[in-house]
Enzyme design. Structure first.
Site, PDB file in Angstrom:
ATOM      1  N   GLU A 173      13.740 -19.646  28.760  1.00  0.00           N
ATOM      2  CA  GLU A 173      12.708 -19.162  27.836  1.00  0.00           C
ATOM      3  C   GLU A 173      11.633 -18.346  28.549  1.00  0.00           C
ATOM      4  O   GLU A 173      11.102 -17.375  27.984  1.00  0.00           O
ATOM      5  CB  GLU A 173      12.079 -20.359  27.108  1.00  0.00           C
ATOM      6  CG  GLU A 173      11.152 -19.999  25.980  1.00  0.00           C
ATOM      7  CD  GLU A 173      11.811 -19.127  24.901  1.00  0.00           C
ATOM      8  OE1 GLU A 173      12.673 -19.619  24.166  1.00  0.00           O
ATOM      9  OE2 GLU A 173      11.449 -17.931  24.805  1.00  0.00           O
ATOM     10  N   VAL A 181      11.460 -13.986  29.372  1.00  0.00           N
ATOM     11  CA  VAL A 181      10.891 -12.868  28.583  1.00  0.00           C
ATOM     12  C   VAL A 181       9.688 -13.366  27.784  1.00  0.00           C
ATOM     13  O   VAL A 181       9.767 -14.374  27.085  1.00  0.00           O
ATOM     14  CB  VAL A 181      11.913 -12.292  27.572  1.00  0.00           C
ATOM     15  CG1 VAL A 181      11.324 -11.067  26.865  1.00  0.00           C
ATOM     16  CG2 VAL A 181      13.233 -11.947  28.226  1.00  0.00           C
ATOM     17  N   GLY A 228       6.695 -14.633  28.548  1.00  0.00           N
ATOM     18  CA  GLY A 228       5.811 -15.735  28.955  1.00  0.00           C
ATOM     19  C   GLY A 228       5.801 -16.862  27.935  1.00  0.00           C
ATOM     20  O   GLY A 228       6.805 -17.533  27.719  1.00  0.00           O
ATOM     21  N   GLY A 263      -2.402 -13.721  38.797  1.00  0.00           N
ATOM     22  CA  GLY A 263      -1.056 -14.313  38.817  1.00  0.00           C
ATOM     23  C   GLY A 263      -0.094 -13.707  37.818  1.00  0.00           C
ATOM     24  O   GLY A 263       0.931 -14.308  37.494  1.00  0.00           O
ATOM     25  N   GLU A 299       4.472  -9.538  39.672  1.00  0.00           N
ATOM     26  CA  GLU A 299       5.558 -10.043  40.510  1.00  0.00           C
ATOM     27  C   GLU A 299       5.122  -9.963  41.969  1.00  0.00           C
ATOM     28  O   GLU A 299       4.179  -9.239  42.311  1.00  0.00           O
ATOM     29  CB  GLU A 299       6.813  -9.182  40.319  1.00  0.00           C
ATOM     30  CG  GLU A 299       7.396  -9.233  38.919  1.00  0.00           C
ATOM     31  CD  GLU A 299       7.809 -10.633  38.506  1.00  0.00           C
ATOM     32  OE1 GLU A 299       8.650 -11.238  39.182  1.00  0.00           O
ATOM     33  OE2 GLU A 299       7.283 -11.141  37.505  1.00  0.00           O
ATOM     34  N   ASP A 338      10.831  -4.704  35.684  1.00  0.00           N
ATOM     35  CA  ASP A 338      10.718  -6.026  35.049  1.00  0.00           C
ATOM     36  C   ASP A 338      10.972  -5.914  33.547  1.00  0.00           C
ATOM     37  O   ASP A 338      11.711  -6.713  32.964  1.00  0.00           O
ATOM     38  CB  ASP A 338       9.316  -6.592  35.336  1.00  0.00           C
ATOM     39  CG  ASP A 338       9.066  -7.920  34.661  1.00  0.00           C
ATOM     40  OD1 ASP A 338       9.569  -8.944  35.165  1.00  0.00           O
ATOM     41  OD2 ASP A 338       8.377  -7.940  33.616  1.00  0.00           O
ATOM     42  N   LYS A 384      14.019  -7.541  31.216  1.00  0.00           N
ATOM     43  CA  LYS A 384      13.710  -8.345  30.028  1.00  0.00           C
ATOM     44  C   LYS A 384      14.337  -7.737  28.772  1.00  0.00           C
ATOM     45  O   LYS A 384      14.867  -8.448  27.914  1.00  0.00           O
ATOM     46  CB  LYS A 384      12.191  -8.473  29.859  1.00  0.00           C
ATOM     47  CG  LYS A 384      11.551  -9.351  30.932  1.00  0.00           C
ATOM     48  CD  LYS A 384      10.031  -9.251  30.885  1.00  0.00           C
ATOM     49  CE  LYS A 384       9.382 -10.224  31.864  1.00  0.00           C
ATOM     50  NZ  LYS A 384       7.943  -9.977  32.023  1.00  0.00           N
ATOM     51  N   GLY A 416       1.157 -15.376  33.422  1.00  0.00           N
ATOM     52  CA  GLY A 416       0.076 -16.262  33.847  1.00  0.00           C
ATOM     53  C   GLY A 416       0.533 -17.712  33.857  1.00  0.00           C
ATOM     54  O   GLY A 416       1.566 -18.061  33.287  1.00  0.00           O
TER      55      GLY A 416
END
Ligand code: NDP
Ligand SMILES: N[C@@H](CC=O)C(=O)O
Length: 245
Positions: A4, A7, A9, A62, A65, A76, A80, A177
């Site tokens: 999960e 993609v 967050g 944070g 990457e 990225d 995704k 995050g």
């Protein structure tokens, strides 16, 4: 395997595509799926922040990457989108088949002009299915300020899917995050723990056909264009018809 957090967050998009929306045939996925680039674009547009400073902030918080090239050059988002398009269309959409353009060539003046003309600049990840062919692309685009995706700011992500039964459904939430990622990862662990000892798997697997019928960006006709100096106006389209297709 559960994935999960791969993609969006904290947005539960994988589970929804595979389970809750499984009855649909999807026509499109339109999304903002990289928190770092959306954070940078928002800071550049709203606060005139310098690109490097905005990137440093995203790293500090944070979002980025370990090697931020993956974020700012669109890799990225391509990975995704490959996952989302595969799940939506039940077909393998290899990352190499996805058109990719990063945000590093954007300059302060692009945001100024976009604003004056009534647009926002967002890095969009779009996959569409038309006449059995998939077209997938990641690039910075001009979108009208009253479009919902134009209002997705900061580290927020959004994924809009269009299914034949559900119509358009929009997911919106924090895309990167510590908290949102923990939410997704621990949610998966809880799901696995709940299913321990049972024969059913936690997430139904989706059979993917091999790649085929993938349209190149050169065959794309759309009513919007990317803002940078390499601006490529869509055939017959101007800024006033710039809705992302
Ligand atoms: N950050 C985010 O918002 C999100 C991240 N992700 C994904 O989660 C993953 C981790 O991201 P993030 O936490 O930000 O990355 P970080 O770089 O902050 O952390 C990576 C961690 O993995 C450890 N590590 C790296 N290589 C190895 C190895 N070979 N063996 C054991 N440990 C190793 C590092 O240890 P050390 O410090 O000692 O090198 C570090 O603690 C990435 O795949 C990312 O794409 C997904 C969704 C959101
Ligand atoms: N670097 C990624 C983190 C999650 O995948 C992002 O900025 O979205």
């Amino acid at each position: 395997m559960l994935y999960e957090a791969s993609v969006g967050g904290g947005i539960p998009i994988i589970g929804c595509l595979v389970k809750e929306l499984a009855a649909n045939r999807f026509r499109s996925v339109r999304s903002i799926i990289n928190g770092t680039t959306n954070y940078i674009l928002t800071r550049m547009a709203n606060d005139h922040t310098d690109f490097s400073l905005a990137l440093a902030e995203a790293q500090e918080q944070g979002y980025a990457e370990a090697d931020p090239t993956n974020d700012i050059e669109g890799y990225d988002a391509v990975y995704k989108l490959s996952i989302l398009a595969g799940l939506a269309f039940h077909r393998r959409v290899p990352p190499q088949a996805i058109y990719r353009e990063g945000i590093t060539r954007l300059q302060a003046q692009d945001f100024r002009y976009a604003h004056e003309l009534g647009y926002a600049i967002k890095s969009l990840a779009i996959a569409t299915m038309e006449d059995g062919a998939i077209q997938a692309r990641v690039y910075p685009a001009l979108i009208p300020q009253d479009n919902m995706l134009a209002k997705v700011d900061g580290v927020y992500n959004a994924v809009e899917v269009e299914g034949n039964l559900c119509g358009q459904v929009l997911f919106h939430g924090r895309g990167a995050g510590r908290g949102p990622t923990t939410s997704a990862v621990v949610g998966d662990l809880i799901e696995i723990a709940r299913n321990l000892g049972s024969k059913s798997t936690s997430l139904p697997s989706v059979a993917l056909d091999n790649a085929g019928g993938l349209k190149s960006i050169d065959d794309l006709e759309c009513k919007y264009f990317p803002p940078a100096q390499h601006c490529r106006p869509a055939r017959g389209a101007g800024p006033d018809s710039a809705y992302p297709r």
